[in-house]
Design an enzyme around this catalytic site. Structure first.
Site, PDB file in Angstrom:
ATOM      1  N   ASN A 192      17.896 -37.892 -96.126  1.00 41.97           N
ATOM      2  CA  ASN A 192      17.907 -39.317 -96.257  1.00 41.97           C
ATOM      3  C   ASN A 192      18.729 -39.813 -95.177  1.00 41.97           C
ATOM      4  O   ASN A 192      20.002 -39.324 -95.016  1.00 41.97           O
ATOM      5  CB  ASN A 192      18.408 -39.489 -97.595  1.00 41.97           C
ATOM      6  CG  ASN A 192      18.419 -40.970 -97.879  1.00 41.97           C
ATOM      7  OD1 ASN A 192      18.674 -41.887 -96.687  1.00 41.97           O
ATOM      8  ND2 ASN A 192      18.030 -41.186 -98.983  1.00 41.97           N
ATOM      9  N   HIS A 234      21.951 -43.957 -94.434  1.00 38.77           N
ATOM     10  CA  HIS A 234      23.506 -43.623 -93.928  1.00 38.77           C
ATOM     11  C   HIS A 234      23.674 -43.966 -92.652  1.00 38.77           C
ATOM     12  O   HIS A 234      24.804 -44.409 -92.325  1.00 38.77           O
ATOM     13  CB  HIS A 234      23.895 -42.641 -94.916  1.00 38.77           C
ATOM     14  CG  HIS A 234      23.610 -42.509 -96.079  1.00 38.77           C
ATOM     15  ND1 HIS A 234      24.093 -43.122 -97.125  1.00 38.77           N
ATOM     16  CD2 HIS A 234      22.828 -41.488 -96.734  1.00 38.77           C
ATOM     17  CE1 HIS A 234      23.648 -42.785 -98.321  1.00 38.77           C
ATOM     18  NE2 HIS A 234      22.882 -41.737 -98.205  1.00 38.77           N
ATOM     19  N   HIS A 259      14.787 -45.338 -97.403  1.00 41.11           N
ATOM     20  CA  HIS A 259      14.599 -46.582 -98.476  1.00 41.11           C
ATOM     21  C   HIS A 259      14.440 -47.778 -97.641  1.00 41.11           C
ATOM     22  O   HIS A 259      15.498 -48.114 -96.981  1.00 41.11           O
ATOM     23  CB  HIS A 259      15.914 -46.207 -99.313  1.00 41.11           C
ATOM     24  CG  HIS A 259      15.725 -47.280-100.448  1.00 41.11           C
ATOM     25  ND1 HIS A 259      16.805 -47.211-101.438  1.00 41.11           N
ATOM     26  CD2 HIS A 259      14.897 -48.325-100.760  1.00 41.11           C
ATOM     27  CE1 HIS A 259      16.358 -48.122-102.522  1.00 41.11           C
ATOM     28  NE2 HIS A 259      15.464 -48.880-101.967  1.00 41.11           N
ATOM     29  N   ARG A 308      14.893 -51.210 -98.275  1.00 39.79           N
ATOM     30  CA  ARG A 308      15.329 -52.483 -99.395  1.00 39.79           C
ATOM     31  C   ARG A 308      14.820 -53.511 -99.166  1.00 39.79           C
ATOM     32  O   ARG A 308      14.774 -54.009 -97.969  1.00 39.79           O
ATOM     33  CB  ARG A 308      16.669 -52.230 -99.500  1.00 39.79           C
ATOM     34  CG  ARG A 308      17.511 -50.992-100.275  1.00 39.79           C
ATOM     35  CD  ARG A 308      18.750 -51.158-100.415  1.00 39.79           C
ATOM     36  NE  ARG A 308      19.688 -50.061-100.963  1.00 39.79           N
ATOM     37  CZ  ARG A 308      19.461 -50.146-102.657  1.00 39.79           C
ATOM     38  NH1 ARG A 308      19.416 -51.499-103.104  1.00 39.79           N
ATOM     39  NH2 ARG A 308      20.289 -49.051-103.145  1.00 39.79           N
ATOM     40  N   ARG A 344      19.236 -53.706 -95.894  1.00 39.22           N
ATOM     41  CA  ARG A 344      20.719 -53.640 -95.578  1.00 39.22           C
ATOM     42  C   ARG A 344      20.719 -52.426 -94.737  1.00 39.22           C
ATOM     43  O   ARG A 344      21.714 -52.481 -93.856  1.00 39.22           O
ATOM     44  CB  ARG A 344      21.351 -53.528 -96.775  1.00 39.22           C
ATOM     45  CG  ARG A 344      21.226 -52.190 -97.843  1.00 39.22           C
ATOM     46  CD  ARG A 344      22.322 -52.032 -98.716  1.00 39.22           C
ATOM     47  NE  ARG A 344      22.034 -52.738 -99.830  1.00 39.22           N
ATOM     48  CZ  ARG A 344      22.464 -52.646-100.847  1.00 39.22           C
ATOM     49  NH1 ARG A 344      23.159 -51.546-101.350  1.00 39.22           N
ATOM     50  NH2 ARG A 344      22.335 -53.541-102.033  1.00 39.22           N
ATOM     51  N   GLU A 394      11.067 -44.699-100.034  1.00 37.28           N
ATOM     52  CA  GLU A 394      11.701 -44.915-101.189  1.00 37.28           C
ATOM     53  C   GLU A 394      11.781 -46.553-101.207  1.00 37.28           C
ATOM     54  O   GLU A 394      11.932 -47.207-100.264  1.00 37.28           O
ATOM     55  CB  GLU A 394      13.209 -44.275-101.167  1.00 37.28           C
ATOM     56  CG  GLU A 394      13.944 -44.639-102.146  1.00 37.28           C
ATOM     57  CD  GLU A 394      15.310 -43.924-102.158  1.00 37.28           C
ATOM     58  OE1 GLU A 394      15.495 -43.037-101.273  1.00 37.28           O
ATOM     59  OE2 GLU A 394      16.214 -44.379-102.933  1.00 37.28           O
ATOM     60  N   THR A 407      21.543 -46.732-105.148  1.00 36.17           N
ATOM     61  CA  THR A 407      20.696 -46.522-106.441  1.00 36.17           C
ATOM     62  C   THR A 407      21.373 -45.988-107.546  1.00 36.17           C
ATOM     63  O   THR A 407      21.881 -44.900-107.581  1.00 36.17           O
ATOM     64  CB  THR A 407      19.317 -45.563-106.026  1.00 36.17           C
ATOM     65  OG1 THR A 407      18.629 -46.387-104.701  1.00 36.17           O
ATOM     66  CG2 THR A 407      18.388 -45.931-107.205  1.00 36.17           C
ATOM     67  N   GLU A 442      11.469 -37.362-109.262  1.00 38.64           N
ATOM     68  CA  GLU A 442      12.675 -36.994-108.575  1.00 38.64           C
ATOM     69  C   GLU A 442      13.734 -37.214-109.985  1.00 38.64           C
ATOM     70  O   GLU A 442      14.096 -38.320-110.218  1.00 38.64           O
ATOM     71  CB  GLU A 442      13.041 -37.812-107.440  1.00 38.64           C
ATOM     72  CG  GLU A 442      14.435 -37.433-106.847  1.00 38.64           C
ATOM     73  CD  GLU A 442      14.676 -37.866-105.396  1.00 38.64           C
ATOM     74  OE1 GLU A 442      13.683 -37.852-104.821  1.00 38.64           O
ATOM     75  OE2 GLU A 442      15.711 -38.419-105.363  1.00 38.64           O
ATOM     76  N   HIS A 446      20.523 -36.954-105.246  1.00 40.92           N
ATOM     77  CA  HIS A 446      21.441 -38.212-105.460  1.00 40.92           C
ATOM     78  C   HIS A 446      23.004 -37.553-105.768  1.00 40.92           C
ATOM     79  O   HIS A 446      22.909 -36.670-106.669  1.00 40.92           O
ATOM     80  CB  HIS A 446      21.308 -39.193-106.664  1.00 40.92           C
ATOM     81  CG  HIS A 446      21.773 -40.430-106.161  1.00 40.92           C
ATOM     82  ND1 HIS A 446      23.285 -40.780-106.066  1.00 40.92           N
ATOM     83  CD2 HIS A 446      21.178 -41.533-105.735  1.00 40.92           C
ATOM     84  CE1 HIS A 446      23.312 -41.953-105.948  1.00 40.92           C
ATOM     85  NE2 HIS A 446      22.492 -42.553-105.548  1.00 40.92           N
TER      86      HIS A 446
HETATM   87  N1  PXP Z   1      17.404 -39.946-103.835  1.00 43.28           N
HETATM   88  C1  PXP Z   1      17.296 -41.233-104.291  1.00 43.28           C
HETATM   89  C2  PXP Z   1      16.316 -41.896-105.167  1.00 43.28           C
HETATM   90  C3  PXP Z   1      18.402 -42.144-103.636  1.00 43.28           C
HETATM   91  O1  PXP Z   1      18.369 -43.259-103.811  1.00 43.28           O
HETATM   92  C4  PXP Z   1      19.306 -41.392-102.849  1.00 43.28           C
HETATM   93  C5  PXP Z   1      20.281 -42.325-102.052  1.00 43.28           C
HETATM   94  O2  PXP Z   1      19.703 -43.072-101.224  1.00 43.28           O
HETATM   95  C6  PXP Z   1      19.059 -39.944-102.472  1.00 43.28           C
HETATM   96  C7  PXP Z   1      18.143 -39.197-103.180  1.00 43.28           C
HETATM   97  C8  PXP Z   1      20.044 -39.102-101.620  1.00 43.28           C
HETATM   98  O3  PXP Z   1      21.366 -39.333-102.389  1.00 43.28           O
HETATM   99  P1  PXP Z   1      22.997 -39.094-101.597  1.00 43.28           P
HETATM  100  O4  PXP Z   1      22.835 -40.093-100.293  1.00 43.28           O
HETATM  101  O5  PXP Z   1      23.849 -39.267-102.720  1.00 43.28           O
HETATM  102  O6  PXP Z   1      22.623 -37.662-101.271  1.00 43.28           O
END
Ligand code: PXP
Length: 242
Positions: free
Chosen positions: A10, A13, A46, A48, A52, A73, A104, A154, A193
């Site tokens: 992902n 970040h 993602h 949003r 953001r 996402e 999330t 998921e 997550h």
């Molecule tokens: N899966 C989903 C649905 C998420 O919203 C996120 C966070 O953006 C992740 C996975 C990845 O989570 P993390 O950044 O804590 O590894």
């Protein structure tokens, strides 16, 4: 031997750091290319409603440049579902989205918000997008996801990741039980997550786990392992030219 687990990275970040300055760096599109070189099987992002972190420009460029699977996402808002239908990622990952949340927070409620979720699933499938639902690891949620026509779920591993000593096994068991129901109902099993370098292994060992999506811990680690090199590069410029 069991099939290898796919690793989705992902890159939200990375975009969060860029948006802190509203500048062009660090670019999540470049981060995605480097993640591919490191062995990622998929790139997650993602979009949003409040934009953001990931921007529409990122979605467009990621869709043009990522050569592994794309996992977009988003919440069920019509505008974003439409962008996903036009972008055609490999997977559309439906999540609940609240403006006030930092990340999330919980899974989708596939039991009570069925109208909106079903409409989004049907529209995405009409555009050739596979659909995954981000849900809490509860068998009833898994059953509802199957009834709604999801191709995958998921399972939310946040509570497992935050569990204190003595609660970890119970949270892991919830994921394993919901995971078994997922594959018995013919859906693909994903999880994510809060997974990191120390807690990922037990989740990866759950039977039939097909894909893990990880962001924060990998981006955090990338900063740490890259810091020495980044500072030496700046040091070299100053040493050579000043
Ligand atoms: N899966 C989903 C649905 C998420 O919203 C996120 C966070 O953006 C992740 C996975 C990845 O989570 P993390 O950044 O804590 O590894």
């Amino acid at each position: 031997m069991d099939a290898l687990i796919e690793l989705g990275i992902n890159v939200d970040h990375v975009a969060t750091v860029r948006q802190a300055r509203r500048t062009y760096e660090p670019d999540p599109v470049i981060a995605a290319a480097l993640a591919e070189q490191g062995g990622a099987d998929g790139i997650t992002f993602h979009l949003r409603e409040d934009r953001r972190h990931i921007q529409e420009r990122d979605v467009e460029l990621l869709m043009r440049t990522v050569t592994v699977k794309t996992n977009m996402e988003f919440g069920c808002a019509d505008e974003i579902v439409e962008i996903a239908c036009q972008s055609k990622p490999t997977w559309g990952l439906l999540v609940p989205e609240k403006r006030e949340e930092v990340t999330t927070e919980g899974g989708l409620d596939a039991l009570s918000d069925q109208g909106r979720i079903k409409a989004a699933i049907e529209k995405l499938k009409d555009h050739g997008v596979l659909v995954s639902l981000f849900i809490d690891p509860d068998v009833e949620q898994v059953q509802a996801a199957a009834q709604l026509g999801a191709d995958a779920v998921e399972l939310h591993t946040g509570p497992y990741a935050l569990a204190k000593y003595g609660e970890v096994d119970r949270e892991l068991e919830r994921i394993a039980v919901a995971g078994k129901a997922t594959t018995q109902l013919g859906m693909r099993l994903h999880a994510g997550h809060g997974l990191n370098y120390t807690n990922v292994r037990p989740v990866a060992q759950i039977p039939d786990m097909a894909e893990l999506n990880i962001g924060h811990s990998v981006v955090s680690r990338a900063l740490m392992v890259g810091m020495r090199e980044a500072v030496s590069e700046m040091r070299r410029i100053l040493d050579l030219h000043c």
